[in-house]
Design an enzyme around this catalytic site. Sequence first.
Site, PDB file in Angstrom:
ATOM      1  N   CYS A 122      97.800  72.460  48.451  1.00 23.63           N
ATOM      2  CA  CYS A 122      96.676  73.044  49.392  1.00 23.63           C
ATOM      3  C   CYS A 122      98.334  74.418  49.111  1.00 23.63           C
ATOM      4  O   CYS A 122      97.900  75.304  49.143  1.00 23.63           O
ATOM      5  CB  CYS A 122      96.527  72.891  50.607  1.00 23.63           C
ATOM      6  SG  CYS A 122      95.217  71.848  50.709  1.00 23.63           S
ATOM      7  N   HIS A 266      96.105  80.380  53.072  1.00 24.58           N
ATOM      8  CA  HIS A 266      95.324  78.684  53.055  1.00 24.58           C
ATOM      9  C   HIS A 266      93.819  79.015  53.757  1.00 24.58           C
ATOM     10  O   HIS A 266      93.463  77.733  54.984  1.00 24.58           O
ATOM     11  CB  HIS A 266      96.048  78.248  52.591  1.00 24.58           C
ATOM     12  CG  HIS A 266      95.391  76.268  52.950  1.00 24.58           C
ATOM     13  ND1 HIS A 266      94.577  76.612  51.581  1.00 24.58           N
ATOM     14  CD2 HIS A 266      94.838  75.871  53.554  1.00 24.58           C
ATOM     15  CE1 HIS A 266      93.978  75.314  51.327  1.00 24.58           C
ATOM     16  NE2 HIS A 266      94.015  73.957  52.279  1.00 24.58           N
ATOM     17  N   ASN A 296      86.788  74.890  51.203  1.00 22.74           N
ATOM     18  CA  ASN A 296      88.163  75.008  50.862  1.00 22.74           C
ATOM     19  C   ASN A 296      88.570  75.220  49.318  1.00 22.74           C
ATOM     20  O   ASN A 296      88.849  73.773  48.681  1.00 22.74           O
ATOM     21  CB  ASN A 296      89.020  73.682  51.728  1.00 22.74           C
ATOM     22  CG  ASN A 296      90.070  73.627  52.050  1.00 22.74           C
ATOM     23  OD1 ASN A 296      90.798  74.275  50.468  1.00 22.74           O
ATOM     24  ND2 ASN A 296      90.499  73.148  52.543  1.00 22.74           N
TER      25      ASN A 296
END
Length: 358
Positions: A122, A266, A296
């Site tokens: 991520c 993020h 996501n």
Amino acid sequence: MQASFNYVRLSHVLTIVPQNLINIDDELDTRYKGDIKKLSQIKKNVGLQYRYEADQETTASDLGEYGAKILFNEFSIDKNSLDAIIVCTQTPDFFMPPTACYLHGKLGLSEKTLAFDINQSCSGYVYGLYTAYSMIENGSCKRILFICGDTWSKFHNPLNTPNLGGDGISITLIEHSQKEHKSYFDLGSDGKGLKYLFMPFGAFRDTNLKTMKEPEILNKNIKEKQVYMNGLEIFNFATRKEPLVFSQLLQYANYDQDKLDFVFFHQANKGILEIITNRLKINCDKVPLSIDKYANLGAASIPATLCDSVNSYEFPLQKNLKIVLGAFGAGLSWANALMTLDTDFICKKVQIYQKEKK
């Protein structure tokens, strides 16, 4: 670690998602087993509504190739001017060679163009930018193509659990700047937290889950290519660490938070982002969300949010924008960057992949 750069700029950013659009409302009777309350909680707390998934034949490199060709063709970027192509993905086409080498050949790049992958999750977008900025600042490169993201739908995801991830790839062009273009980075890692977010099976370690000292994982029937996450630990990590390192970055840069135009975090979870935003006392209008549109996207979630929020291709910038990119995730890792988007910066609204007909 902290680093600053003086003569590197973000030039172009594109994000590509695959064609298959999924509305989680349509999964009420399958993934959510008719539990309307659970579905509503996921939508409210996590922020999920839509996601895009690739078909079985489409890989991260296909999306990357598609986006790179848009960059070359629509913006007249000479591919022979690239000094390097860097790919950051957790869903490579092959274990060997790097996906960057595969794309190097598919795009017909020069033999002088360096190609390599970064294995990061991520936090990968900001880690990749740091790598590219370092290569350009030291004078060895002038122009780098950075492709980042994943096709998370390729991983095993049990039908009885919410699917938090979507598929998407970003394409970023980083260039040397003739005039001063100050940027600041703050990155870090805590490998002791690996056990809270990782994929135990599918690579070359014969993992014994009992040795991981993570009791929660023993209650899960983890399959090959299935991600394990201790949601509470990751929630606590993100909401504790990100406000700390965000402030640390601005202190390092000696920059006033109130002067920021945007903060692109993020897109892990709507609830996490709201807590981080509140703890930092950032105006929520400066913190765009995209998790409702794409779920996501992992490392590609920051550029996707930037593309949809700024979209300077349709709405050219009238002034320079000061932004922070804030990433956190598996590793455990985190990475924040303060940079300027100048009036020549170009990004397009997130594009949908158009598969070539054979």
